[in-house]
Structures are given as structure tokens and as C-alpha cells.
Design a protein around this motif. Sequence first.
Motif, PDB file in Angstrom:
ATOM      1  N   ASP A 279      16.816  21.348   8.641  1.00  0.00           N
ATOM      2  CA  ASP A 279      16.089  20.750   9.756  1.00  0.00           C
ATOM      3  C   ASP A 279      15.175  19.663   9.185  1.00  0.00           C
ATOM      4  O   ASP A 279      15.130  19.444   7.967  1.00  0.00           O
ATOM      5  CB  ASP A 279      15.267  21.801  10.509  1.00  0.00           C
ATOM      6  CG  ASP A 279      15.184  21.504  12.005  1.00  0.00           C
ATOM      7  OD1 ASP A 279      15.222  20.310  12.373  1.00  0.00           O
ATOM      8  OD2 ASP A 279      15.082  22.455  12.811  1.00  0.00           O
ATOM      9  N   CYS A 280      14.439  19.007  10.048  1.00  0.00           N
ATOM     10  CA  CYS A 280      13.534  17.956   9.599  1.00  0.00           C
ATOM     11  C   CYS A 280      12.426  18.543   8.727  1.00  0.00           C
ATOM     12  O   CYS A 280      12.231  19.765   8.675  1.00  0.00           O
ATOM     13  CB  CYS A 280      12.922  17.242  10.808  1.00  0.00           C
ATOM     14  SG  CYS A 280      11.790  18.270  11.770  1.00  0.00           S
ATOM     15  N   TYR A 281      11.684  17.664   8.063  1.00  0.00           N
ATOM     16  CA  TYR A 281      10.621  18.118   7.153  1.00  0.00           C
ATOM     17  C   TYR A 281       9.627  19.023   7.882  1.00  0.00           C
ATOM     18  O   TYR A 281       9.339  20.131   7.446  1.00  0.00           O
ATOM     19  CB  TYR A 281       9.910  16.909   6.561  1.00  0.00           C
ATOM     20  CG  TYR A 281       8.734  17.274   5.684  1.00  0.00           C
ATOM     21  CD1 TYR A 281       8.899  17.474   4.326  1.00  0.00           C
ATOM     22  CD2 TYR A 281       7.463  17.400   6.227  1.00  0.00           C
ATOM     23  CE1 TYR A 281       7.827  17.812   3.513  1.00  0.00           C
ATOM     24  CE2 TYR A 281       6.381  17.746   5.433  1.00  0.00           C
ATOM     25  CZ  TYR A 281       6.561  17.948   4.075  1.00  0.00           C
ATOM     26  OH  TYR A 281       5.502  18.287   3.295  1.00  0.00           O
ATOM     27  N   ALA A 282       9.096  18.521   8.999  1.00  0.00           N
ATOM     28  CA  ALA A 282       8.077  19.281   9.719  1.00  0.00           C
ATOM     29  C   ALA A 282       8.645  20.546  10.346  1.00  0.00           C
ATOM     30  O   ALA A 282       7.894  21.478  10.667  1.00  0.00           O
ATOM     31  CB  ALA A 282       7.432  18.409  10.796  1.00  0.00           C
ATOM     32  N   CYS A 283       9.958  20.601  10.532  1.00  0.00           N
ATOM     33  CA  CYS A 283      10.597  21.762  11.165  1.00  0.00           C
ATOM     34  C   CYS A 283      11.065  22.788  10.144  1.00  0.00           C
ATOM     35  O   CYS A 283      11.636  23.817  10.517  1.00  0.00           O
ATOM     36  CB  CYS A 283      11.792  21.319  12.001  1.00  0.00           C
ATOM     37  SG  CYS A 283      11.459  19.939  13.099  1.00  0.00           S
ATOM     38  N   SER A 284      10.870  22.503   8.858  1.00  0.00           N
ATOM     39  CA  SER A 284      11.381  23.375   7.799  1.00  0.00           C
ATOM     40  C   SER A 284      10.309  24.354   7.329  1.00  0.00           C
ATOM     41  O   SER A 284       9.116  24.046   7.337  1.00  0.00           O
ATOM     42  CB  SER A 284      11.871  22.544   6.609  1.00  0.00           C
ATOM     43  OG  SER A 284      12.923  21.690   6.988  1.00  0.00           O
ATOM     44  N   THR A 285      10.753  25.506   6.910  1.00  0.00           N
ATOM     45  CA  THR A 285       9.887  26.528   6.312  1.00  0.00           C
ATOM     46  C   THR A 285      10.387  26.790   4.895  1.00  0.00           C
ATOM     47  O   THR A 285      11.603  26.766   4.646  1.00  0.00           O
ATOM     48  CB  THR A 285       9.928  27.823   7.133  1.00  0.00           C
ATOM     49  OG1 THR A 285       9.442  27.545   8.455  1.00  0.00           O
ATOM     50  CG2 THR A 285       9.068  28.907   6.512  1.00  0.00           C
ATOM     51  N   GLN A 286       9.460  27.043   3.980  1.00  0.00           N
ATOM     52  CA  GLN A 286       9.834  27.257   2.576  1.00  0.00           C
ATOM     53  C   GLN A 286       9.426  28.658   2.128  1.00  0.00           C
ATOM     54  O   GLN A 286       8.236  28.987   2.154  1.00  0.00           O
ATOM     55  CB  GLN A 286       9.128  26.235   1.678  1.00  0.00           C
ATOM     56  CG  GLN A 286       9.369  24.794   2.044  1.00  0.00           C
ATOM     57  CD  GLN A 286       8.481  23.875   1.243  1.00  0.00           C
ATOM     58  OE1 GLN A 286       8.748  23.598   0.075  1.00  0.00           O
ATOM     59  NE2 GLN A 286       7.401  23.395   1.854  1.00  0.00           N
ATOM     60  N   PRO A 287      10.360  29.490   1.722  1.00  0.00           N
ATOM     61  CA  PRO A 287       9.973  30.762   1.103  1.00  0.00           C
ATOM     62  C   PRO A 287       9.259  30.481  -0.217  1.00  0.00           C
ATOM     63  O   PRO A 287       9.429  29.417  -0.815  1.00  0.00           O
ATOM     64  CB  PRO A 287      11.316  31.473   0.860  1.00  0.00           C
ATOM     65  CG  PRO A 287      12.330  30.694   1.631  1.00  0.00           C
ATOM     66  CD  PRO A 287      11.815  29.303   1.747  1.00  0.00           C
ATOM     67  N   ILE A 288       8.469  31.415  -0.670  1.00  0.00           N
ATOM     68  CA  ILE A 288       7.809  31.218  -1.962  1.00  0.00           C
ATOM     69  C   ILE A 288       8.719  31.678  -3.099  1.00  0.00           C
ATOM     70  O   ILE A 288       9.596  32.517  -2.916  1.00  0.00           O
ATOM     71  CB  ILE A 288       6.470  31.980  -2.044  1.00  0.00           C
ATOM     72  CG1 ILE A 288       6.706  33.492  -1.937  1.00  0.00           C
ATOM     73  CG2 ILE A 288       5.485  31.486  -1.015  1.00  0.00           C
ATOM     74  CD1 ILE A 288       5.484  34.323  -2.287  1.00  0.00           C
ATOM     75  N   ARG A 289       8.493  31.087  -4.260  1.00  0.00           N
ATOM     76  CA  ARG A 289       9.103  31.557  -5.495  1.00  0.00           C
ATOM     77  C   ARG A 289       7.961  31.831  -6.464  1.00  0.00           C
ATOM     78  O   ARG A 289       6.954  31.106  -6.478  1.00  0.00           O
ATOM     79  CB  ARG A 289      10.077  30.533  -6.068  1.00  0.00           C
ATOM     80  CG  ARG A 289      11.204  30.180  -5.101  1.00  0.00           C
ATOM     81  CD  ARG A 289      12.290  29.390  -5.801  1.00  0.00           C
ATOM     82  NE  ARG A 289      13.098  30.253  -6.643  1.00  0.00           N
ATOM     83  CZ  ARG A 289      14.228  30.849  -6.248  1.00  0.00           C
ATOM     84  NH1 ARG A 289      14.675  30.674  -5.030  1.00  0.00           N
ATOM     85  NH2 ARG A 289      14.914  31.606  -7.079  1.00  0.00           N
ATOM     86  N   ILE A 290       8.116  32.850  -7.251  1.00  0.00           N
ATOM     87  CA  ILE A 290       7.071  33.266  -8.185  1.00  0.00           C
ATOM     88  C   ILE A 290       7.580  33.033  -9.604  1.00  0.00           C
ATOM     89  O   ILE A 290       8.672  33.496  -9.962  1.00  0.00           O
ATOM     90  CB  ILE A 290       6.690  34.738  -7.980  1.00  0.00           C
ATOM     91  CG1 ILE A 290       6.272  34.980  -6.525  1.00  0.00           C
ATOM     92  CG2 ILE A 290       5.568  35.153  -8.930  1.00  0.00           C
ATOM     93  CD1 ILE A 290       6.015  36.429  -6.191  1.00  0.00           C
ATOM     94  N   SER A 291       6.784  32.320 -10.396  1.00  0.00           N
ATOM     95  CA  SER A 291       7.205  32.002 -11.759  1.00  0.00           C
ATOM     96  C   SER A 291       6.125  32.389 -12.752  1.00  0.00           C
ATOM     97  O   SER A 291       4.926  32.360 -12.451  1.00  0.00           O
ATOM     98  CB  SER A 291       7.507  30.512 -11.893  1.00  0.00           C
ATOM     99  OG  SER A 291       8.599  30.137 -11.090  1.00  0.00           O
TER     100      SER A 291
END
Length: 875
Positions: A279-291
Motif C-alpha cells: 500500500d502507499c507509505y502512509a497506509c503501510s504498517t511495519q512490524p518491528i525487528r529486534i537486533s
Amino acid sequence: MFFSVPLGLVRHLTRHFLVPVVRRPWLSWAVSLLFGVFVWGSATPLKAETFAPPPGTHWVTVASTQDVDTAIGIARLFGPTARVIRSKSGWLAVSLEPRKGSLQRIAQAIMWPPLPSDALLSSGRDYVETIWKAPAERQASAKVKRDKPGVVSFAALEVTVTREPAAQGWTAHVTAQKAGKRVLDVRHTFAEGEPDYASSVMVAEVDGGNDTPEIFIDAYSGGAHCCTETVVLDAISPTEWTTVDLGNRDGGGIHLEDADEDGEAELILPDNSFLYTFDCYACSTQPIRISKFGKATVRDVSGDEKFRHRLIQDVRGMEFLAKVQPDRWHSNGFLAAWVAAKNRIGEGQAAWAAMTGLYDRNSDFGVYACRKPQPIETCPSDQHYRLSFLDGLRRHMAEHGYGSITPGADDTRASPTALVSLEGARAAFLAMPVERRRDIQLLLASLGHWSAVAGDGFGKNLWQAIKDFQNANGKLPNGVLLDGDYDELLRAASPVLRIWDLSRVTHPLTGTPLWAPRGLAKSTLATEAGVRFGTASEGVVVELDYYPGVSLQALYGIMQEAARSEVIDYQTIKPKFIVIKSHAELATQYTRFEDIGRGVVGFTLIWPSMAEFHGDRLATVMSDLFRSEVELGIPRSPPAPVATVASVPVMPAAVSPSLPQTAAPEKERVVSSGTGFFVTADRLLTNAHVVAGCEKVGLIVAGKTIEGAIRGRDTTNDLAVVETNDYRSADVAKMRPGVRLGEDVAAFGFPLSGELASSGNFTRGAVTATAGLRDDIAHLQTDAAVQPGNSGGPLIDVYGNVVGVVDSKLNSLIATVANNDIPQNVNFAIKASMATMFLEAQSIPFELGSVGTPVPWPDLADRAKAIAAEITCQQ
């Protein structure tokens, strides 16, 4: 005074309506106790906390839950001002630090995340201890500007970062001192860094393999969304440092957090791979990654079991945002991240199944593949093609470490028909019979999709409510209910309708109908103003009241004034009706009154806010049906719920050989108990509420169980007479009206049946007031301790006479608590003078007592036991 009204009516309203129903600053405590959620045995915090907010401020409760990870996940969204606080009920409140102003103004000031519609202002009165709040940062940071160096001190290391011009971008000149000795002097050029934007330097401990904290420096490239480049300087020996490029990341770069609380921070990174993909930038969700960072390398540890709770919290935060912004459930950018994140915590298959009924099949975004057997990065552009959303999400999850999803039947559903416009949906809806249209709105309300009384029109809100139902049930969300859809709607609503068990009742004076939830409010008690269904101990209270000669404007003014100590969620006054909805901590109240010409008639519903039977929905449905009959003159009834088909499991013969496979379950019987005492050889006096709604009355006398029958009652004064069928008592009570203030008394009864002694309890005290609540002359007050089950028992003086009939302590507390303090030994009894008038009205003889020589307390206990009996009520 707000209006001109007879004084007697004011007292009537105050006693029977406004105080017990509207003016309830005490209700949070009372509900905690009466609704079975007050945790007397809860552990005391090691360190006492105070939650009283500063004057003029309130805590802002944004969510309540019983799950710790859910609470923390929501709290993380709101940042360092949020806490997770355990309340007296055991529930966890997610609350923001106290703030001034109304909820609306606070919501405007917060901006993001948006406050949910059910957010509350709280006094903190029921808060017990803080379970979680954002930990103090174990790091130090500073801004670095073109003309101002950034200086940071952390763990004996002092770092200075100065900007220097470069042919492209800018150069960071980094120096560090430890114990007065320079240990670092290095430069790093950010070729894409924009000199006009500020950057930052941060020092934190992330590498446990050395004894020197790490130095993080970032630079922003400019642009609407991208990018922040970050490098970390890591000491690989006392005299040698290395620079590790962490790459470009969208927006604010990296976040450090000690997720496993081992003293070393982890890198919490939003997964930029989801941006623009679905989807568009504003419509996107990002899960977290742990490093983890160590020995100059970055290692992804998201799959490590010790970080599982942190991943769960991330998912619960996503779901909270979707609750606040329901459109997220129709965004492929959100759904993709949600399914991927759910799969990492073992909830992927269910999430996938739900997603297949929600995603946008017409999106222009997606994952691309190559028609040739080569990576997409090297594939000619004319050989690119876009995968379906489902196939693209599977590939993306597999390639980015989110695991796999087993294909399900939902993946291959037939393509739905085209979406319908609002005008088309309106035409389809208005083509239905009007009764069906109203029932649809009632059913949608019972499911939480619709929050208004039924109307005959069709607008955007109702269209959206139908689409929400369709989405929730895996159907095409076009807002049109086709053949068979109504049956599915009814099936979906039937479980909650069965719990409510709406039954038509009428006001005893006006005949006004109300559909009351008798499945929740089983008991019935006549009042001066009408009738009450349910008690606080049952979990719901409903009052149907009539006030002759009172106008809506007058009642509205009184109710507003009386509810000033509560938070009013909604209020409106119209020519024909008024509605006020308010809450006080853990309890919520909804009141609706209609003008019927000769006065006002209406109902009030009170329920614990966190109850699972959906009190808000119930209030909407009751208001809908009430308005239809009283205001519009249209008789209506709720749709009958679909009957359940019970499936009896086949039990192994060795376990239960006699269990009939087709036996119908027996009707559940509810048995309550109280106390009574003999006034004649075969008749006992007790409280009317002890025998209210009884199908069968039993008496336990001297260890024997005998049958009884109700022979008279006065619900206004809460008195009743029970007659024995085949038992005659050798001892009867002697009634003594006119007890004096300060006299010693004792209460006898059978409280907490099944828990305390079956032989009865005898508690001593004194008459502490010769009137009850608000100078009620029918009652007296005593500090003799009573408990549930004492109701109807004798209150005796030191001469062995009965001077009162004990009222239930819990019923007393509903009207007693008028402040924030828990009352101690504040109990009430109906005066013997009132009891004797009742007996005379029933033509029942009784003996009068006299004042003589005081009797020793042990002998008084024997005397009380001889005349008392435990009363059981089977409903």
C-alpha cells in the motif's frame, strides 16, 4: 432550585431515583464490591503508591484489559506518559499521566495515537499499583547542528561530535575522552546527509563484549519520508575503534531498548520492507525487528524466545490502532504487516483466515515477480508481473523471515460480485419491509456495529455498519444484505440476545412497556416510582420509573446537577425525550425518559463497564424498543434468537457408562438464602427481597429442612411473611418498638451460607442512629456486623426483644456510600414499629416485649437462635 416543583416530589425523586441511580460518586467502589470484582485478598504493593491526581486533573484511561502484553503494547504507543496500572478489580488500566481539561481537549492535544472512543477520565481512586511504565533510558543523546557540536556524557565516556563541510553531504568529527584521556578521534562522512538538517549523537551500552559504551551517529538525507543513515562506533580494543554502517532507514532511524532487561540495549527496527509494498507509505504498517549488536556485527534475534513477549506487544499495539481506526482492517498495507507479525507469535493461521475476507482485491500495490527464472532485481522490466495479494504476501513473509502460511480454502474463494454504491445499497435496503429494516438495525446494534436507535432511512453510517458486519463475517463488504444474509445476521447476534433474554415488562401504574434483560436482571422489586429489576450482586440493575407532573426539562436539570461528580459521556434533551449516559470509574449508566403528557416515564440501566455482556449495546437496543413503543406508538419486539443445537460428546463407556447420549440438560437452578424469625408458631417475618422471585421457599430449622410458603409481603418496606407447612416453633419473637439511641443490640442470622457456621452468627453492637439514610424514619442504624445472608434476621436488645429486622448490608451500601471512603460497620434494620404495623395489616398476631433485667450475651444468643431460621429461595 432549578425549577418549581412540590417539595414532596423533590424528596421522592431524591430518595428513589436521583441518589441511588444518578448521584453516584461512590459507584466505582460499590460496583467493585457488589459486582464481585473487589479484590479483598489482593497483594499489597511493596511500595505504596498514591494515584490521586493534582487538583483539576484526571488520569486518561485509554484501555482496560486482563492481559499484560496487550496492556503494555497499547501503553508503548503513547510513550513515556503512559502506564499500566492494576486496579482493585484486578483488571489492568492503560492510563496516561494526569492532564487538565475535558476528554475532547485532551484528545486534540495528544493528536497521535488518537484516543479511542471509549477513553475515560479517572480519579485514580481504584488504582492499586503500577505494573509497567516506560523504563528510564539507559543512554544519553544530544543534537548535532551545523553550527553547534553535540556533547554527550555516559558511563565515564565524554563524546563530542562536530560537523565539518564535505564535497558531498557533511563529515562528522568524533572525539571521545575517558578519565581525562582521549580515546577516540575519528571522522566519518555522510555523503547523502543534508547539512541543513540536525542530526544526533547517542551513547549507550549495546555490546557486552567490551567495557566501553557504543556511539551512534545519524544523518538525515531530507525528503518526505527518507532517509536516516546511522553508523555505530564500537571499541574493539582499548585503543582501537571500528565504524559499522547500519544503513539507511526510513524516518527516525533506529530505536534502542533493553527488551530482555539484561543491561544491554537491543536495536528495535521497524521493518521498512513493508513500506510501499502492499500500500502507499502512509497506509503501510511495519512490524518491528529486534537486533543485537556485538563485535562490530548486527544479528537479527527476533525469533529468540526471550523476545516473544515484545513481539506480542507489537501485535497488540497494531490491533489497538485498528480498533481506533477501523479503516486499517481494509488496508492491505496494514493487513500484510499484521498477518506477518501474528505469524511470528503463532497466531498466523487464524489471522490469515480473517484477512482473506478483508483485503482489497483491486489494489495497485503488491509484490512483483519475474517471468524468467531470475531475481526481480535483474529481471527486465517487460518481464515483471504482479502476484496476487495472497501469493505476494506469502513470498514476502518467507523471504523476510516471517515464516510460512498453509494455504486454506479461503484462498480460493470465488471472485465476489462488484461493489455497490451508496445509492444502490440504499435502494436495496428501502425495498425491504420496514419491520425487517428495523430488526436489521437492532441486530447490528447488538453486535456493536450500529450505535443508534432504528430509523426508516439509510445513510452512510448504516451502510458502513452493514459493511462492518460483512467484513467481520468474511463477506464482500458492499453494504447490501442479500437473501440469507439476514439469517446469518440473526445467527451472529443470537448468543448475546440469549444472554440478555429481553422480556417485555410494564410499569405498574402507566402500563408503559420496556424490554428488560431478564437474563441478567432476574429479581424484581416494586418501588415507589415503579419497578426495579436486578440487584448489584446480579451484575445489572434496571429501573422503570414514572414521575407524574414532572417535565423533561425539570428532570434533566436535576439529573445533570446530581451527576456532576461523574463523567457524562453523552447527553441530549429533545421535546419528547432526554438521554444521559455517564460513568464513574468501573460502572456505566444509561438513562432515557419520555414525555407522556401527564409526567415522564423512563428507564435507567446500570452495569459494570468491563462486563462481557456488552452494556453499551444493550442500552442502545433497550432505548430503540422503548422509543418505538412510547414515543412513536409502534409496538415492537426483538427478533427471537436462533435456538442452539447442543452436541453431546460421545463419552467412553469406562468413564460414564450411564450417561444418556440424548439427555437434555436440566434447567439451572439459582438458590439464594437469608434469615427469618418466628413471630407465631408457624409464621416467620423476613425481608421481601429474601423471597423475591422464589419458585420454592425452604426453611432450615434445627438442622431440618422444611417447606414454606409466602403469605404476605410489602415490597415498599421490604417485609414478608413465610408460613411453615408442617412445623411449629416452640419459641416466638417478642417485638419491642421504641429502641433508644445508644442501646446495646445484637444481630443474628445465617450469613454467607455454605461458608460460615451453619449454626448461625451472633454479632454485638449498638444503635448508632434512630433513623436511616436521609433521615428515613422506617429504619435504624447499627454497627452490629452483618453479611449477605443476615437479611431478614432479628436485631435484639439486651432484654431479648426484637427491635428491628436486619436489612442486607450489600443493599444498604448501594445507597450508603456517598463519598470516597469505605464505610465501616454501617448497617441498617427496619424498626420493630414498622414490622408490627405490617403484621397488623396482615392480621398476624404477635407478642410485645418489655424492658426488664438485662440478659447475659450467651443467653441472648440462645434466645435468638431459638426463634430464627435460615430461609432458602430457589429461583
